[in-house]
Design an enzyme around this catalytic site. Structure first.
Site, PDB file in Angstrom:
ATOM      1  N   ASN A   1      12.798   5.470   7.832  1.00 14.22           N
ATOM      2  CA  ASN A   1      13.433   4.450   8.673  1.00 14.22           C
ATOM      3  C   ASN A   1      12.531   3.220   8.729  1.00 14.22           C
ATOM      4  OD1 ASN A   1      15.838   5.813   9.634  1.00 14.22           O
ATOM      5  ND2 ASN A   1      14.483   7.148  10.825  1.00 14.22           N
TER       6      ASN A   1
ATOM      7  N   PHE B   1      21.608   1.084  11.146  1.00 18.71           N
ATOM      8  CA  PHE B   1      21.975   0.790  12.538  1.00 18.71           C
ATOM      9  C   PHE B   1      21.083   1.528  13.522  1.00 18.71           C
ATOM     10  CE2 PHE B   1      25.183   4.187  11.396  1.00 18.71           C
ATOM     11  CZ  PHE B   1      24.674   5.198  12.195  1.00 18.71           C
TER      12      PHE B   1
ATOM     13  N   HIS C   1      14.598   5.610   0.140  1.00 14.98           N
ATOM     14  CA  HIS C   1      13.924   6.901   0.301  1.00 14.98           C
ATOM     15  C   HIS C   1      12.901   7.147  -0.806  1.00 14.98           C
ATOM     16  CE1 HIS C   1      17.635   7.878   2.752  1.00 14.98           C
ATOM     17  NE2 HIS C   1      16.626   8.089   3.565  1.00 14.98           N
TER      18      HIS C   1
ATOM     19  N   LYS D   1       0.854  -1.178   0.000  1.00 19.93           N
ATOM     20  CA  LYS D   1       0.000   0.000   0.000  1.00 19.93           C
ATOM     21  C   LYS D   1       0.894   1.232   0.000  1.00 19.93           C
ATOM     22  CE  LYS D   1      -4.323   1.494   0.204  1.00 19.93           C
ATOM     23  NZ  LYS D   1      -5.133   1.235   1.411  1.00 19.93           N
ATOM     24  N   HIS D   2       0.693   2.105  -0.958  1.00 21.06           N
ATOM     25  CA  HIS D   2       1.489   3.325  -1.075  1.00 21.06           C
ATOM     26  C   HIS D   2       2.987   3.015  -1.071  1.00 21.06           C
ATOM     27  CE1 HIS D   2      -2.093   5.653  -0.958  1.00 21.06           C
ATOM     28  NE2 HIS D   2      -2.391   5.319   0.275  1.00 21.06           N
TER      29      HIS D   2
END
Length: 527
Positions: A421, A476, A527, A278-279
């Site tokens: 993240n 990390f 990203h 989704k998206h």
């Protein structure tokens, strides 16, 4: 400007689609046809009178056909400015006749590369004379029409029959298309040389050659324009999938379907696996003994987000799995194939798009990713990085169990395809909770744990799947707080890249909590 009549046309094509029909339409208006090689033969076989280009130039085709149209009597007839007295005088002095229409499409370079031809054959399919004629005619479009695409022949014929020649608007349109065609052709050749001879991933100069395959209704939002473009060579993915049913794909459909296909391809050699996206983020992923069980497990991870989502599978779809998928509204289903029963089920869902890819992409394949920024373009190689158990380093006192190791690798594979993240909890070959795209890792860990608890509540489970799970972090842990959120959620094993200046603190926290922690030495920012 009024239409310019066509008295002489030069035709030299590799793709002979529509050639005879165009030739007959021109001959019907007493246009002199000049041609070369196979094109001349095709026209003559259709009963048309054709003049060989060698007769026009006074030179035979030579050097295995490499030299035939590179001659002043050809290019002078293409480039002469017809209302320039000096040009007209030069034509008369040297016996150069005007050429009013050029019909050329180029040697099949991309197709030759795609079929895996030997180097010598590829080189011979680099067209020289064709692009030269195309560019000459396109430059002089004020007087010369240039057709490079058989799809334009019907409109060209219709205009000639209606107006007695070509209009300036038509010639401008054809010229623009012609220059784009030669640019794309040269770009494909340049890319091939860079890959084969220079072995350059990021060459000093880069030209991207794409051809528009479809205009989309709009982009990410209705006020944005969008289209689908395809490369000339080496394309195999969501853009080439066969759409069996459903309305046209939107920009967002393509984007999400690609994300689902790329993730499920990571499991192409594994057990039956289902990915729900989704998206552009996975909201549920699971592997099982059967496809339907994998779907049910993936769906259970987040039954809310799955509504209106994209589903990809790594096996041909069967009827029972299709029935299960049809239980909620789904935008797109992507699969290598589908049996008759599955197709029949989906046929009753007219708004569902079914895409069949035939095969799954190789997750380790190379290639480039491009992203536009203000004033430039960012280019990087694809994230083809993968890890196996042998690549991992255990950094805690406790070693992972076999089940924890399997769950760590599963979670890590999914995390690679989650926006950073990224935090992914997994247990028993299915995702338990996914935290995506947060500004800090702690929030991603908390969101993923909350989603796992919510899924358990909806399913009526006594405990969430995060109890006894493995947790993957795409980068990390900069502090131990994100790790402790995973401990609170019930995770017993952790997989992460390592490399923080506070690794020692994080490892100490893991040891104190009795966790097994694995370092990959590889990051998967997305990203």
């Amino acid at each position: 400007m009024t239409a310019i009549s066509i008295r002489r046309a030069l035709l030299s094509v590799s793709d002979k689609s529509g050639l005879v029909e165009l030739g007959r339409a021109l001959a019907a208006r007493s246009v002199e046809l000049v041609s070369t090689g196979g094109t001349a033969k095709a026209l003559r076989d259709a009963g048309l009178d054709v003049r060989d280009v060698s007769e026009l130039t006074g030179f035979p085709e030579m050097m295995d056909g490499r030299v035939k149209t590179l001659h002043p009597l050809v290019h002078g007839g293409l480039l002469a400015v017809r209302d320039d007295a000096a040009h007209v005088a030069a034509m008369e002095a040297h016996g150069i006749g005007a050429i009013d229409l050029v019909v050329v499409n180029l040697y099949p370079f991309a197709q030759t590369v795609a079929k895996g031809a030997a180097r010598d054959e590829v080189i011979e399919n680099i067209d020289i004379g064709g692009p030269s004629m195309v560019r000459s005619a396109a430059k002089n479009h004020a007087f010369v029409a240039i057709a490079t695409d058989p799809a334009d022949y019907p409109e060209l014929i219709a205009q000639i029959e209606a107006d007695g020649g070509t209009t300036l608007d038509m010639r401008r349109k054809l010229a623009a298309k012609a220059f784009a065609a030669t640019a794309a052709y040269d770009a494909a050749i340049g890319a091939w040389f860079a890959e084969v001879d220079q072995d350059e991933t990021l060459p000093a100069s880069m030209t991207v050659a794409l051809t528009k395959a479809a205009e989309l209704r709009y982009g990410e939002n209705p006020h944005q324009q969008a289209a689908l473009y395809l490369p000339a060579i080496g394309a195999a993915g969501i853009a080439q999938a066969e759409q069996v049913q459903g309305k046209a794909l939107s920009y967002n459909n393509y984007n999400d379907a690609d994300a689902a296909l790329e993730l499920v391809a990571e499991f192409r050699d594994g057990p039956p696996t289902v990915v729900i996206v989704k998206h552009a983020n996975p909201c549920g992923v699971a592997s099982a003994d059967t496809l339907i069980d994998a779907y049910r497990a993936a769906f259970a991870c987040d039954t809310v987000s799955a509504f209106g989502g994209i589903i990809a599978v790594n096996r041909p779809l069967d009827g029972p799995t299709a029935e299960a998928i049809s239980g909620i509204f789904t935008e797109v289903v992507v699969a290598p194939g589908a049996d008759d029963a599955a197709r029949a089920v989906f046929a009753g869902k007219k708004n569902l798009r079914l895409l069949l890819t035939g095969t799954l992409p190789d997750p380790a394949r190379g290639g480039l990713m491009l992203k536009s920024i203000a004033g430039g373009m960012l280019v990087q190689s694809r994230d083809a990085g993968r890890v196996a158990a042998a690549d991992l380093t255990v950094v805690t006192k406790r070693q992972p169990t076999a089940d924890e190791m399997a769950d760590c690798l599963f979670a890590w594979t999914v995390a690679k395809h989650v926006k950073s993240n990224a935090i992914v909890y997994a247990r028993g070959g299915q995702t338990a909770g996914i935290g995506a795209g947060q500004m800090n890792r702690l929030e991603s860990a908390r969101i993923a744990a909350w989603k796992a608890k919510d899924a358990a509540d909806k399913a009526g489970w006594s405990t969430p799947l995060t109890i006894g799970s493995a947790v993957a972090s795409d980068a990390f842990f900069p502090f131990a707080d994100g790790l402790m959120a995973a401990v609170e959620a019930g995770a017993t094993a952790v997989i992460q890249p390592g490399g923080s200046i506070r690794d020692a603190d994080v490892i100490a926290a893991a040891d104190e909590s009795g966790l097994a922690m694995l370092f990959t030495g590889m990051r998967h920012f997305r990203h």
